[in-house]
Design an enzyme around this catalytic site. Structure first.
Site, short mmCIF file in Angstrom:
data_model
loop_
_atom_site.label_atom_id
_atom_site.label_comp_id
_atom_site.label_asym_id
_atom_site.label_seq_id
_atom_site.Cartn_x
_atom_site.Cartn_y
_atom_site.Cartn_z
NE ARG A 65 1.34 21.60 -0.95
CZ ARG A 65 0.07 21.66 -1.30
NH1 ARG A 65 -0.79 20.73 -0.91
NH2 ARG A 65 -0.36 22.63 -2.07
CG HIS A 69 1.21 25.49 2.40
ND1 HIS A 69 0.01 25.21 1.79
CD2 HIS A 69 2.16 25.20 1.49
CE1 HIS A 69 0.23 24.78 0.55
NE2 HIS A 69 1.51 24.75 0.35
CG ASN A 97 -7.93 24.54 1.11
OD1 ASN A 97 -8.08 24.52 -0.10
ND2 ASN A 97 -8.93 24.38 1.92
CG HIS A 194 7.91 19.16 -4.76
ND1 HIS A 194 7.83 20.22 -5.64
CD2 HIS A 194 7.15 19.52 -3.70
CE1 HIS A 194 7.05 21.16 -5.13
NE2 HIS A 194 6.63 20.77 -3.95
C1 HEM Z 1 9.32 26.13 -4.37
C2 HEM Z 1 8.05 26.40 -4.32
C3 HEM Z 1 6.98 25.37 -4.18
C4 HEM Z 1 5.89 25.23 -4.96
C5 HEM Z 1 5.52 26.12 -6.13
C6 HEM Z 1 5.16 24.08 -4.49
C7 HEM Z 1 3.96 23.64 -5.02
C8 HEM Z 1 3.34 22.48 -4.68
C9 HEM Z 1 2.12 22.00 -5.25
C10 HEM Z 1 1.31 22.73 -6.31
C11 HEM Z 1 1.85 20.78 -4.71
C12 HEM Z 1 0.73 19.83 -5.07
C13 HEM Z 1 -0.57 20.25 -4.51
C14 HEM Z 1 -1.65 19.38 -5.07
O1 HEM Z 1 -2.09 19.63 -6.18
O2 HEM Z 1 -2.04 18.41 -4.40
C15 HEM Z 1 2.89 20.50 -3.78
C16 HEM Z 1 2.97 19.36 -3.04
C17 HEM Z 1 3.92 19.13 -2.09
N1 HEM Z 1 4.88 20.04 -1.68
FE1 HEM Z 1 5.40 21.74 -2.60
N2 HEM Z 1 5.81 23.54 -3.44
C18 HEM Z 1 6.93 24.29 -3.20
C19 HEM Z 1 7.83 24.11 -2.18
C20 HEM Z 1 7.74 23.12 -1.24
C21 HEM Z 1 8.54 23.04 -0.05
C22 HEM Z 1 9.55 24.09 0.39
C23 HEM Z 1 8.19 21.89 0.58
C24 HEM Z 1 8.71 21.33 1.87
C25 HEM Z 1 9.95 21.43 2.24
C26 HEM Z 1 7.18 21.24 -0.23
C27 HEM Z 1 6.62 20.02 0.05
C28 HEM Z 1 5.60 19.45 -0.69
C29 HEM Z 1 5.12 18.09 -0.47
C30 HEM Z 1 5.69 17.09 0.51
C31 HEM Z 1 4.06 17.90 -1.35
C32 HEM Z 1 3.19 16.65 -1.49
C33 HEM Z 1 1.98 16.79 -0.62
C34 HEM Z 1 1.06 15.58 -0.60
O3 HEM Z 1 1.46 14.46 -0.93
O4 HEM Z 1 -0.13 15.77 -0.23
N3 HEM Z 1 6.90 22.03 -1.31
N4 HEM Z 1 3.78 21.53 -3.76
C1 NAG Z 2 -11.15 21.96 4.23
C2 NAG Z 2 -11.37 23.27 3.56
O1 NAG Z 2 -11.38 24.31 4.19
N1 NAG Z 2 -11.52 23.25 2.25
C3 NAG Z 2 -11.70 24.44 1.44
C4 NAG Z 2 -10.51 24.67 0.55
O2 NAG Z 2 -10.71 25.77 -0.30
C5 NAG Z 2 -11.82 25.68 -1.14
C6 NAG Z 2 -11.90 26.93 -2.00
O3 NAG Z 2 -10.70 27.40 -2.36
C7 NAG Z 2 -13.10 25.53 -0.30
O4 NAG Z 2 -14.22 25.37 -1.16
C8 NAG Z 2 -12.95 24.31 0.61
O5 NAG Z 2 -14.07 24.22 1.45
#
Ligand code: HEM
Ligand code: NAG
Ligand code: NAG
Length: 328
Positions: A65, A69, A97, A194
């Protein structure tokens, strides 16, 4: 060893992909870019990544991810790795982040590389390699990583808000990918990322508890799945995480598409893949064919994603520390 063996079983596809890359015009990155200047660069990154992922396999998801980003904001230039300074809130400090982690893997690889060949390998390249190696380490697909990215000097927290949002609809998502030179197919293929990892409950709270502001649930979410999600996530929970792909969140497989088809995609942006002819056809195909082409497609789209807006030649710099510009 197992690593080598698994790669060799993919050699025909990889050669083909490498050939396609070598023939493609307009790409400034090159396979084997560090062959002369730091011959062990790729082996060093692979070994550092393996050391970390073997003890913490759950880091593969946030590292994948992180590369996404990085590439979607200012191109794949390592801007996601820069720390905030007294005068600047960096991307890292932006709202999306919160759950990014694994920066220590990048830093460990950088330290090892600076020892072997100081000032040669960019942080942006390290991140691209670590993402690939981490995914491969958990038995995901393998893809060639053309190298030669240079590191940017700018990172702005507010720009993280331009990332695709989990509540994005299909038109927004298509437009956001198109603006990075990525196709509708890339959107549905890369969303397959995902299949691993987790999300914070807070990311889906609205969808579960207050979808239209009337204390309701998103009706496009499988009603048999809702109680499970609600049992994991209370309305105000800010810290708990849920698996993206319950039961298989550590395994890189086609289950993401099976979930989306069953209306169990965690985000509206996942569910939205059913709202377009091309993306929904792909979801169905992968779900029904047990991911027949998912790995090859993912490899191909990752190579494309890894080329977004790269800095090459004498642009940018090779950072000495991934969190800091050289002259900051
Ligand atoms: C299509 C648009 C996308 C959206 C709107 C999106 C949004 C998100 C969000 C909201 C999360 C969870 C964040 C959280 O609450 O912890 C997430 C997690 C993740 N995303 Fe996406 N994502 C997108 C595309 C992608 C792409 C292109 C990749 C990589 C090829 C990706 C890989 C991941 C992975 C691996 C996680 C899990 C991260 C973890 O376990 O900490 N995403 N994504
Ligand atoms: C590690 C880090 O920089 N965390 C920041 C992520 O973003 C929030 C606000 O959006 C900050 O409060 C955290 O410090
Ligand atoms: C649900 O949304 C409405 C409208 O945005 C808001 O007024 C209300 O406070 C929200 N309820 C909860 C429990 O957050």
């Amino acid at each position: 060893m197992a690593y080598q063996k698994r790669i060799s079983s993919h050699v025909p596809q990889l050669l083909l992909l490498a050939l396609v890359l070598a023939c493609a015009n307009g790409y400034d990155l090159k396979l084997g870019f560090y062959q002369k200047t730091c011959p062990k660069a790729e082996a060093i990154v692979e070994s550092v990544t393996a050391d970390h992922i073997s003890v913490a396999p759950s880091l593969a998801a946030p590292l994948l991810r992180m590369h996404f980003h990085d590439c979607f904001i200012r191109g794949c230039d390592g801007s996601i790795l820069l720390d905030s300074t007294k005068n600047n809130q960096a991307e890292k400090a932006g709202p999306p982040n919160l759950s990014l982690r694994g920066y220590q893997v990048i830093d460990a690889a950088k330290t090892a590389l600076e020892k072997a060949c100081p000032g040669v390998v960019s942080c942006a390249d390290i991140l691209a390699l670590v993402a690939r190696d981490a995914v491969y380490q958990i038995k995901g697909p393998y893809w060639p990583v053309p190298l030669g990215r240079r590191d940017g000097r700018i990172s702005i927290a507010l720009e993280s808000l331009t990332l695709p949002a989990p509540f994005g609809n299909i038109d927004q998502l298509k437009a956001q990918f198109a603006s990075k030179g990525l196709s509708v197919k890339d959107l549905v293929v890369l969303s397959g990322g995902h299949t691993i990892g987790t999300s914070l409950c807070s990311t889906i709270a609205i969808r579960l508890y207050n979808f239209t502001g009337k204390g309701d649930t998103d009706p496009t979410l499988d009603s048999e799945y809702v109680p499970y999600l609600k049992s994991k996530c209370s309305p105000t929970d800010k810290t708990t995480i849920v698996e993206m792909d319950p039961g298989s969140f550590r395994t890189f497989d086609e289950r993401f598409y099976t979930n989306v088809l069953k209306r169990r995609g965690l985000f509206q942006s996942d569910a939205a893949l059913l709202d377009d002819k091309e993306t929904s056809a792909y979801v169905k195909l992968q779900a029904q064919s047990h991911g027949s082409t998912f790995f090859e497609d993912f490899a191909e789209s990752m190579v494309k994603m890894g080329q977004i807006g790269v800095l090459t030649g004498s642009a940018g710099e090779i950072r000495k520390h991934c969190g800091l510009n050289n002259y900051s």
